[in-house]
Write an enzyme that holds these catalytic residues in place. Sequence first.
Site, mmCIF file in Angstrom:
data_model
loop_
_atom_site.group_PDB
_atom_site.id
_atom_site.type_symbol
_atom_site.label_atom_id
_atom_site.label_comp_id
_atom_site.label_asym_id
_atom_site.label_seq_id
_atom_site.Cartn_x
_atom_site.Cartn_y
_atom_site.Cartn_z
ATOM 1 N N GLU A 1 0.777 -1.242 0.000
ATOM 2 C CA GLU A 1 0.000 0.000 0.000
ATOM 3 C C GLU A 1 0.806 1.288 0.000
ATOM 4 O OE1 GLU A 1 -3.198 -0.199 2.882
ATOM 5 O OE2 GLU A 1 -4.312 -1.573 1.592
HETATM 6 C C1 BMA Z 1 -4.915 -3.391 4.426
HETATM 7 C C2 BMA Z 1 -3.723 -4.074 4.994
HETATM 8 C C3 BMA Z 1 -3.468 -3.682 6.403
HETATM 9 C C4 BMA Z 1 -4.722 -3.460 7.169
HETATM 10 C C5 BMA Z 1 -5.928 -3.929 6.436
HETATM 11 C C6 BMA Z 1 -7.195 -3.626 7.135
HETATM 12 O O1 BMA Z 1 -4.623 -2.145 4.040
HETATM 13 O O2 BMA Z 1 -2.642 -3.857 4.165
HETATM 14 O O3 BMA Z 1 -2.715 -2.510 6.425
HETATM 15 O O4 BMA Z 1 -4.648 -4.091 8.377
HETATM 16 O O5 BMA Z 1 -5.960 -3.307 5.219
HETATM 17 O O6 BMA Z 1 -7.412 -2.224 7.230
#
Ligand code: BMA
Length: 837
Positions: free
Chosen positions: A436
């Site tokens: 991300e």
């Molecule tokens: C995504 C993952 C984590 C997070 C999850 C829930 O972005 O990469 O960073 O725990 O969502 O929000």
Amino acid sequence: MSIRHELPTRWELRAVPGQIPGDAPAWVADAVVPGEVPGVVHTDLLAAGLIPDPYLDENESDVQWIARTAWEYRTELEWTDDGADRVDLVCDGLDTVATVELNGARVASTQNMHRSYRFDVADVLREGTNTVVVRFASALEHAERERDRLGALPIPNTASVHPINFVRKMASSFGWDWGPVLTTAGIWRPIALESWSVARLDQVRPAVTVDGDVGRVRVALDLERGRTPEELTVRVGIGALSQEVLVPADAGAAVAELVVPDPDLWWPRGQGAQPLYDLTVTLTAGGGSGVERELGSWQRRIGFRTVELRTEPDDVGTSFALAVNGREIFVRGANWIPDDCFPSRVSRARYRRRVEQAVDANIDLLRVWGGGIYESDAFYDACDELGVLVWQDFLFACAAYPEAEPIRSEVVAEATENVARLMPHASLALWNGNNENFMGWHEWGWPERIGGREWGLGYYLDLLPTIVADVDGTRPYWPGSPYSGSMDRHTADDDHGCSHVWDVWNTTGYDDYRARVPRFASEFGWQGPPAWSTLTRAVHDDPLLPDSPGALAHQKATDGNGKLARGLAPHFPEPVTMEDWHFANQLNQSRAIAVEIEHLRSHRGRCMGSIVWQLNDCWPVTSWAAIDGDGRPKPLWYTLRRVYADHLVTVQPRGESLEVFLVNDATEPWPTEVLVQRLDLSGTVRAHWTVDLTVPAGDKAGLVVPPDVATPEDPAAELLVVSAGDRRATWFFVPDKDFAYPVAELDIEVLPQAGADVVVRVSARTFVRDLVIFADRLAVGATVDEMLVTLFPGESTELRLSGVSQVTTSDLVGPVVRTANDLVVRAAAPRPHANVR
Ligand code: BMA
């Protein structure tokens, strides 16, 4: 011969005087407790009975002082000189900012949890008793100092308040939106002395390729030399095949290659078998003079397969598909996070168990997420054996990362080491640059905050792919999850590369999953609470409510309960009791994920993979996981098993029509008769339609349901049921809250016991949807073999309960037995349990 001498597992642990924060309890200054190695401070203090279990109630907040304390581990070891050229102290893992002393002399300082270290200690080691001291400074304060020195960079705004990006330590240990802030320290992986002479095998890198009918193993290895240069022999073998290479006295590296005719190919589960071959490497000296001495050896199991990531321009955009042995597969995956906040206590057996649970849910790929760790070999061994592909992130998550020293060199060291360490594993399919961080750039306003500074892009687009190519050379690399193939293209562009689908959970609601067709969804998820017995083991609030203090301490997502409530409201009446809140949200989690996965699989071809967020939890918490922090499967786990089965039948709205999709991810064609029926709640067929067809392997078929079958007379009291062989799919025309559920009437019978399990037959006198027996409410260790069963009047099902005996029908009532019916029809009725509010 290189000889490994494990250091004692029992050390002494104490806080370092003068480096104890003001909010620490008074006993800390004088306490000396057993330090278990491998292990960490939190688990040692817990074992000594000095801190409360941070997983329970609000205890997490009482142990925050630990992260700002410096800790000292000390042990003594007996040493007898064995005449070796070298004696090294080998640390497989130090968490994180450590100095290592031997007999009062500092031999090293470290600042990276994600790599191993080897120090030559021959000069400071003594005959007899030696003292080893490993002192850990606060990693949190180290990160804060580095941030202040280099200048702050964006961190995951919703997951952590700490500068996770300024120290190479498991990011989630600073807190995440499913994890507590438990920033620990310790000797988290084994530590030993290793004595050796002449030379030792350093890094061994087997590159396994398949070329037509021939398997090749090219073993590149680095040697470290001792005092006397000698000519050496490297022997590489698989079964009866072997290859010898002479290494001149001045050489520090060698390459040997084995050609294996007609190897049995390794496949992910469902696609074929998982044959593994023992690969051995031995290093000897003195071959020429006739007296051969073995200096060292190395063994791993490898598998023969090819793996490609196909990202080709096409008429949609850019594809994203994994191909194994040339066969493109639709990935049925789950995201993996550290299985415990303290990974040192995840045993080989626990890794195996968790991967088995994934396999039992028909999962064929686990993505090791970038905010965790490069897992122990035990994890990848289980994946090799069970046929689970691994997508491995490099450890960068939701933050901008400095590219300055010393972090850059640490990144090089950890990436090089882990790419080499994980190379032998047949399951390892893909290296991915970050989690991300490109979203941060495109969607979270980073460019303005970062300005012209470096933020990690050089790692993802240049450094890491170079390391993967140079060290391994056989595995694909992709810069990020999500990533659309170019920094000039928005990360959220679903037509290109891999996508994360989070807007649905965060804001829009799960009917909107159908609005997006990513080429590959590497994250999407929906929260649900853990099993009741897990929740009530961890939280002792009285009354226990969704927002009682302990429950809130076990809900880490920003406005998590608000999102649960807003996500529930379009589908179910507002829960009245805590028991209803718990079941409704577990059920809604299953529903949401079924909508997305069935949708994605119905677009097989354009979309080639689904990786649900998330398989597991690191502690007991309300989260997106399918298996909770105590290892119990949530209803979602049973749903995953259904929607990830080789054969999927699903009904999907397409434009004005309803379409039935049959998806075949098995390796054989699927000939079947499809029966589509519109039924009322008595089970009377109002309209039906049948089709015979064969779905080719690795393909799907779509059938538009004729309007007379697809159009209900009474949408609130009819449904479509599609049967194809043993597969059955349903389609409801209205959300649960508007459905004319009858009060569920069930006849429940405990069948005469055969063996250790208890078999319960449930017969329906009315239509019932999503029947569940919560076995953990009968006995904390109990499990049930199926959940979420839908029955028409006159139908019955047999459910098998394990880990419980002496069940009587009087035990099998609410809240042990639940149905979707009772969430809707009884929502307004007075309830015997504690109210939600
Ligand atoms: C995504 C993952 C984590 C997070 C999850 C829930 O972005 O990469 O960073 O725990 O969502 O929000």
